[in-house]
Write an enzyme that holds these catalytic residues in place. Structure first.
Site, PDB file in Angstrom:
ATOM      1  N   THR A  67       0.811  -1.225   0.000  1.00  0.00           N
ATOM      2  CA  THR A  67       0.000   0.000   0.000  1.00  0.00           C
ATOM      3  C   THR A  67       0.839   1.267   0.000  1.00  0.00           C
ATOM      4  O   THR A  67       0.512   2.265  -0.639  1.00  0.00           O
ATOM      5  CB  THR A  67      -0.914   0.020   1.249  1.00  0.00           C
ATOM      6  OG1 THR A  67      -1.834  -1.042   1.137  1.00  0.00           O
ATOM      7  CG2 THR A  67      -1.679   1.319   1.392  1.00  0.00           C
ATOM      8  N   ASP A  97      -0.167  -7.076   4.518  1.00  0.00           N
ATOM      9  CA  ASP A  97      -0.926  -8.337   4.625  1.00  0.00           C
ATOM     10  C   ASP A  97      -0.051  -9.535   4.985  1.00  0.00           C
ATOM     11  O   ASP A  97      -0.457 -10.391   5.771  1.00  0.00           O
ATOM     12  CB  ASP A  97      -1.684  -8.623   3.316  1.00  0.00           C
ATOM     13  CG  ASP A  97      -2.878  -7.682   3.139  1.00  0.00           C
ATOM     14  OD1 ASP A  97      -3.263  -7.024   4.120  1.00  0.00           O
ATOM     15  OD2 ASP A  97      -3.420  -7.618   2.019  1.00  0.00           O
TER      16      ASP A  97
HETATM   17  N1  ASP Z   1      -2.749  -5.632   0.191  1.00  0.00           N
HETATM   18  C1  ASP Z   1      -1.696  -4.744   0.629  1.00  0.00           C
HETATM   19  C2  ASP Z   1      -0.408  -5.521   0.696  1.00  0.00           C
HETATM   20  O1  ASP Z   1      -0.236  -6.301   1.580  1.00  0.00           O
HETATM   21  C3  ASP Z   1      -2.047  -4.161   1.944  1.00  0.00           C
HETATM   22  C4  ASP Z   1      -0.977  -3.261   2.547  1.00  0.00           C
HETATM   23  O2  ASP Z   1       0.090  -3.046   2.068  1.00  0.00           O
HETATM   24  O3  ASP Z   1      -1.249  -2.707   3.609  1.00  0.00           O
HETATM   25  O4  ASP Z   1       0.429  -5.365  -0.164  1.00  0.00           O
END
Ligand code: ASP
Length: 350
Positions: free
Chosen positions: A18, A95
């Protein structure tokens, strides 16, 4: 790319997540983009007295797509330049950050330098982002040295929301709070406020006479399964007799207990006596497995299950994958699974 040029040296490795995502205009979903576009969002990095080089994974990924092969690539990138830097910061999606942090903690033996994983809940370019603070403080921690020149935190860690946690103790517990990571069974290694306060007593010290050894193998012939009321014999037997399955992380109730179903004990005993390593980890976030407390736990011990003590699931499964890749003898893996190798477990929660 080099951000500035000073005395301490940190390698910033961008894997995605993210922190470096932007919105896809047609689908509205977040997707990773090139690091060079977002480093410009953190001019503060240029003001630190730290030389920062950047290594970008190509393409950057959502951490849901993380693989053991990428863990090996991370180890290889760091091992190649280990002597050239004071520490390493890995920008990673939240994640699977706890899995990567745990895996890396076992893949580096005798680590003498900090490897700090961080990320964010909001992209770096977005107002109210938590990404800036997380990166800036992670870089500071990665560069921090004691007066004798040794790293203050020679461990794989997760830094998030003002807290530095041991990587193999961290879990993502919230999908929407900035305070996304917790370490339920071990205190933090440092807290950032007006001052960065290191909790020396909680930090592991490596043996400086031993060389750092990178391990570049992972065996993913493993599975995680949870016990629950209504668990079915045919499904569990099917899982436990999967060809090539070598290890199981079993998530049990409370202090390591399971229903007293004769077929369950029998299926587990058959699996352990055929050489599979079955590790007992609790579904509770806090506390320890103690298979001798209740009959419902003792039956698992009798069936050859070993205790994961107070390891997280993320830690237990990655430790199992690393050990299975290094040792072919199940008893050796069982013994090491119950021992503290990298500060990942204790028999009592502090
Ligand atoms: N789906 C994203 C990831 O794990 C969530 C994040 O970065 O907070 O890359």
């Amino acid at each position: 790319m080099t951000i500035n040029d000073n005395n301490s040296r940190v390698l910033l490795i961008y894997t995605g997540g993210t922190i470096g995502m932007c919105r896809n205009s047609s689908t509205g979903t977040l997707q990773p983009f090139d690091f060079s576009q977002f480093s410009a969002c953190i001019p503060e990095l240029e003001h630190l007295n730290i030389k920062i080089d950047v290594h970008t994974f190509d393409p950057p990924i959502d951490s849901c797509d993380m693989t053991p092969q990428m863990w090996i690539s991370l180890v290889s990138v760091i091992a190649k330049v280990y002597d050239d830097y004071d520490g390493f910061v890995i920008l990673h999606g939240t994640d699977t950050m706890a899995y990567t942090a745990s895996a890396l903690s076992f893949m580096f033996e005798n680590l003498t330098k900090p490897i700090i994983l961080t990320g964010s809940q909001l992209p770096i370019g977005q107002s109210r982002t938590d990404g800036k603070e997380n990166i800036i403080t992670s870089v500071e921690i990665a560069a921090a040295k004691r007066p004798d020149g040794q790293a203050i935190v020679p461990e794989v860690c997760v830094y998030f929301n003002w807290k530095l946690l041991r990587g193999n103790r961290a879990v993502k517990h919230s999908s929407d709070e900035f305070n996304a990571f917790k370490s339920f069974n071990f205190p933090s290694l440092a807290n950032a406020g007006v001052e960065l306060v290191y909790h020396e007593a909680n930090i592991r010290r490596p043996d400086p006479t031993k060389p750092m050894i990178p391990h570049m193998s992972i065996d993913n012939n493993v599975v995680i399964f949870s016990i629950f009321p209504g668990i079915r014999e045919d499904i569990i037997r099917h899982v436990l007799t999967t060809p090539d399955l070598k290890g199981v992380v079993m998530r049990t109730f409370g202090s390591g207990n399971a229903p007293q179903l004769p077929w369950l004990k029998e299926a587990i005993a058959e699996a352990t006596s055929s050489g599979k390593v079955i590790v007992n980890v609790s579904q509770c976030m806090q506390g320890c497995v103690e298979m001798s407390r209740y009959t419902t736990g003792y039956q698992l011990k009798e069936a050859g299950v070993v205790s994961g003590h107070n390891m997280t699931v993320e830690c237990a499964v990655t430790k199992l994958m690393c050990l299975l890749s290094q040792y072919s003898d199940a008893d050796t893996v069982r013994k090491l699974m119950t021992q503290d190798l990298r500060g990942e477990l204790s028999e009592q929660t502090l």
